[in-house]
Design an enzyme around this catalytic site. Structure first.
Site, PDB file in Angstrom:
ATOM      1  CG  HIS A  55      -5.229 -35.887  16.679  1.00 38.83           C
ATOM      2  ND1 HIS A  55      -5.553 -37.326  17.106  1.00 38.83           N
ATOM      3  CD2 HIS A  55      -6.228 -35.880  15.637  1.00 38.83           C
ATOM      4  CE1 HIS A  55      -6.359 -37.841  16.755  1.00 38.83           C
ATOM      5  NE2 HIS A  55      -7.084 -37.099  15.732  1.00 38.83           N
ATOM      6  CE  LYS A  76      -3.559   2.377   2.818  1.00 40.35           C
ATOM      7  NZ  LYS A  76      -4.430   2.399   4.078  1.00 40.35           N
TER       8      LYS A  76
HETATM    9  O1  F6P Z   1       3.309  -2.657   9.592  1.00 43.46           O
HETATM   10  C1  F6P Z   1       1.874  -3.148   9.574  1.00 43.46           C
HETATM   11  C2  F6P Z   1       1.593  -2.759   8.276  1.00 43.46           C
HETATM   12  O2  F6P Z   1       1.456  -1.296   8.181  1.00 43.46           O
HETATM   13  C3  F6P Z   1       0.153  -3.391   8.122  1.00 43.46           C
HETATM   14  O3  F6P Z   1      -0.957  -2.664   8.572  1.00 43.46           O
HETATM   15  C4  F6P Z   1       0.085  -3.636   6.459  1.00 43.46           C
HETATM   16  O4  F6P Z   1      -0.728  -4.413   6.225  1.00 43.46           O
HETATM   17  C5  F6P Z   1       1.543  -3.941   6.454  1.00 43.46           C
HETATM   18  O5  F6P Z   1       2.203  -3.371   7.224  1.00 43.46           O
HETATM   19  C6  F6P Z   1       1.915  -3.681   5.053  1.00 43.46           C
HETATM   20  O6  F6P Z   1       1.946  -2.637   4.425  1.00 43.46           O
HETATM   21  P1  F6P Z   1       2.183  -2.078   3.124  1.00 43.46           P
HETATM   22  O7  F6P Z   1       1.202  -2.576   2.474  1.00 43.46           O
HETATM   23  O8  F6P Z   1       2.143  -0.505   3.005  1.00 43.46           O
HETATM   24  O9  F6P Z   1       3.522  -2.433   2.526  1.00 43.46           O
END
Ligand code: F6P
Length: 547
Positions: free
Chosen positions: A388, A210
């Protein structure tokens, strides 16, 4: 700032629940079932093809009435509406929370800041579908003209767990000549093992992040770039072997991926709520756009149900309220999710991030320390394997562990009587946990007196059973949306921000600083404590010896 008043522990329904728990908290499920022949049906509900039997919770009709009342007093209806209307309910990050728009049909309108986001969502879905088809039918060629046969998704957290889980869950529907791999850990072993048998000329990397600033992902992506260009002998190969999924076009371009090969999403999609965004590209390549669309339809069906159904028949609301009841009134610290479906083996790991990154919080929306417990630890393993290993504790340990059992009526891989045995185990475990076996019953079997205490099961252990017809893309979508909104429901009751994740920051900052100290000739930074300093010294000494 939130204007919710009064605090949770001053809500009339909360106080009534405390008094009510004193009355019913010691009732045994044996008694509750004996008193009401219709309990199994009465405490069950259905939506989007998922049946929820919650009758094996330690509740009465009055408990349910009070929990629903609590949800009303906490403004759950208003908060859900605010989410669906694109209000900035993620207060600490001042963001809207609109994953529900990712699965809205084309003809729906979902506004964020006055702009309908649905056309943007579908524009990306259409691009994804075009790209997925080109990979699936071999039209998209690698740099040396070979067909792509391996897809490696590089991402972590929400940019990994959803795709991993969904690709595994829907493997039955996958194009089997495509090999799906996932690299998340900055541990070089992850990349090395994922790629050691792959031919670079046939491999596509999806760099999924992201923010496009996550250390683990960018480190793995750089290693992947060197792996591809080293093997194919030309930097220009990157354009045919890398695509990106991100909200950060500038960082994608800076990394060297043409933004024409980028699939975007938006800051109103939280990482752990992103598997229906472009983050699902690997899933779509694996199962095809049509199946991906069916999965989105399943999510959407549960979204609609959550927004519209009365609380007492609303699956996510019920699941969320029961979690609150078990955590805050029976002191449950953990919640086990046990799918009786091998394809769902990564679902517990996925739910860990969803629930624990969302509701692992200790301050209210107003920033005050909460005076009540928040998220339980989510964990689990597929049944029957769990039976188990850890089920011993669930049956006879000193701590109650509420459990969600998940099962399907029809197998995807029929084989003799396997499926009947699998499902018989699911039903039997829920029954054994609830009703146990008394000393009298154990004695009646002729057990010697000294062994009787060891063979008793006190029972009265809570579980939910989630049952669907068959594990289809639609069913998976409905199931995941059910948990998403259950987590939301819990967060609203606890009055916390379920959409931020400040708790992951400190470790990241310290790791960045520490990484710079390994190669320094100076003594470890004295800002560390004596334990960390000693560990760094030892590591520096031993890693050099291993060189
Ligand atoms: O460090 C946690 C986090 O920010 C998560 O919330 C997120 O899903 C992950 O890191 C990966 O972030 P990115 O998609 O920005 O690489």
């Amino acid at each position: 700032m939130s204007s919710r008043m009064p605090p949770l522990d001053e809500c009339p329904a909360w106080k009534n629940l405390i008094a009510h728990h004193r009355e019913v908290g010691n009732l045994h499920l044996r008694q509750l079932f004996a008193d009401d022949a219709g309990r199994g049906e009465r405490f069950s509900a259905e939506a989007a093809g998922i049946h929820l039997d919650f009758s094996k919770n330690r509740i009465t009709g009055e408990t349910l009435r009070l929990l629903v009342r609590l949800a009303e007093e906490c403004g759950l209806r208003e908060r859900a509406t605010a989410m669906f209307e694109g209000k900035a309910i993620n207060l600490t990050e001042r963001r809207a929370v609109l994953h529900i728009a990712l699965r809205a049909p084309r003809d729906r309108r979902v506004a964020c800041d006055g702009i309908d986001v649905v056309p943007h969502v579908h524009a990306v879905l259409d691009r994804m579908a075009g790209f997925a088809d080109r990979i699936r039918n071999g039209e998209w060629k690698g740099y040396t003209g070979r067909r792509i046969r391996n897809i490696v998704n590089i991402g972590i957290g929400g940019s990994d767990l959803g795709p991993v889980m969904a690709c595994e869950a829907l493997r039955h529907y996958s194009q089997r000549d495509l090999c799906m791999r996932f690299v998340s850990n900055v541990d070089g072993t992850d990349f090395s093992e994922a790629t050691r048998d792959l031919d670079a000329g046939e491999t596509l990397f999806i760099v999924c992040s992201k923010t496009f600033s996550t250390l683990e992902t960018l480190t793995n992506a750089s290693t992947a770039r060197a792996w591809v260009t080293g093997r194919l002998g030309d930097d220009r190969a990157v354009a045919r072997h890398f695509v990106a999924v991100s909200t950060n076009a500038a960082a994608v371009a800076a990394f060297g991926i043409d933004t024409a090969n980028m699939f975007g999403f938006w800051d109103w999609v939280g990482g752990r709520y992103s598997m229906t965004s472009a983050v699902g590209l690997s899933t779509m390549i694996s199962i095809g756009p049509e199946n991906f669309g069916a999965m989105l339809a399943g999510f959407h069906a549960m979204d609609e149900h959550f927004l519209g159904a009365p609380f007492e028949r609303n699956l996510p609301v019920l699941l969320g309220l029961l979690a609150v009841w078990n955590v805050n009134f029976f002191d449950a610290r953990t919640l086990a999710v046990v799918p009786y479906e091998q394809y769902l083996k990564r679902l517990p790991a996925y739910l860990q991030q969803l629930a624990m990154e969302s509701n692992g919080k200790q301050v209210t929306l107003e920033g005050a320390r909460v005076a009540w417990d928040t998220s339980p630890v989510y964990w689990g393993e597929p049944g029957t394997n769990g039976q188990h290993s850890f089920f011993q504790l669930m049956h006879q340990g000193t701590r109650a562990v509420p459990c969600d059992f998940i099962g399907f009526c029809q197998p995807l891989n029929p084989a003799g009587n396997h499926h009947d045995l699998l499902m018989a185990n699911l039903f039997a475990q829920a029954e054994a946990l609830a009703f146990g076996r008394s000393a009298a019953e154990v004695r009646a079997e002729g057990t010697p007196e000294w062994l009787v205490p060891h063979r008793c099961f006190e029972g009265n252990r809570t579980s939910n059973v989630l049952l669907a017809e068959r594990l289809t893309p639609h069913a998976l979508g409905a199931l995941v949306a059910l948990y998403e909104h259950s987590v939301f429901t819990q967060g609203v009751i606890w009055n916390i921000d379920s959409f931020d994740q400040w708790g992951v920051e400190l470790g990241k900052v310290l790791a960045q600083r520490t990484a710079t100290e390994f190669d320094s000739a100076r003594d470890p930074d004295l800002r560390h404590d004596s334990s960390t300093n000693a560990l760094i010294r030892r590591y520096r000494r031993l890693r050099q010896q291993g060189d």
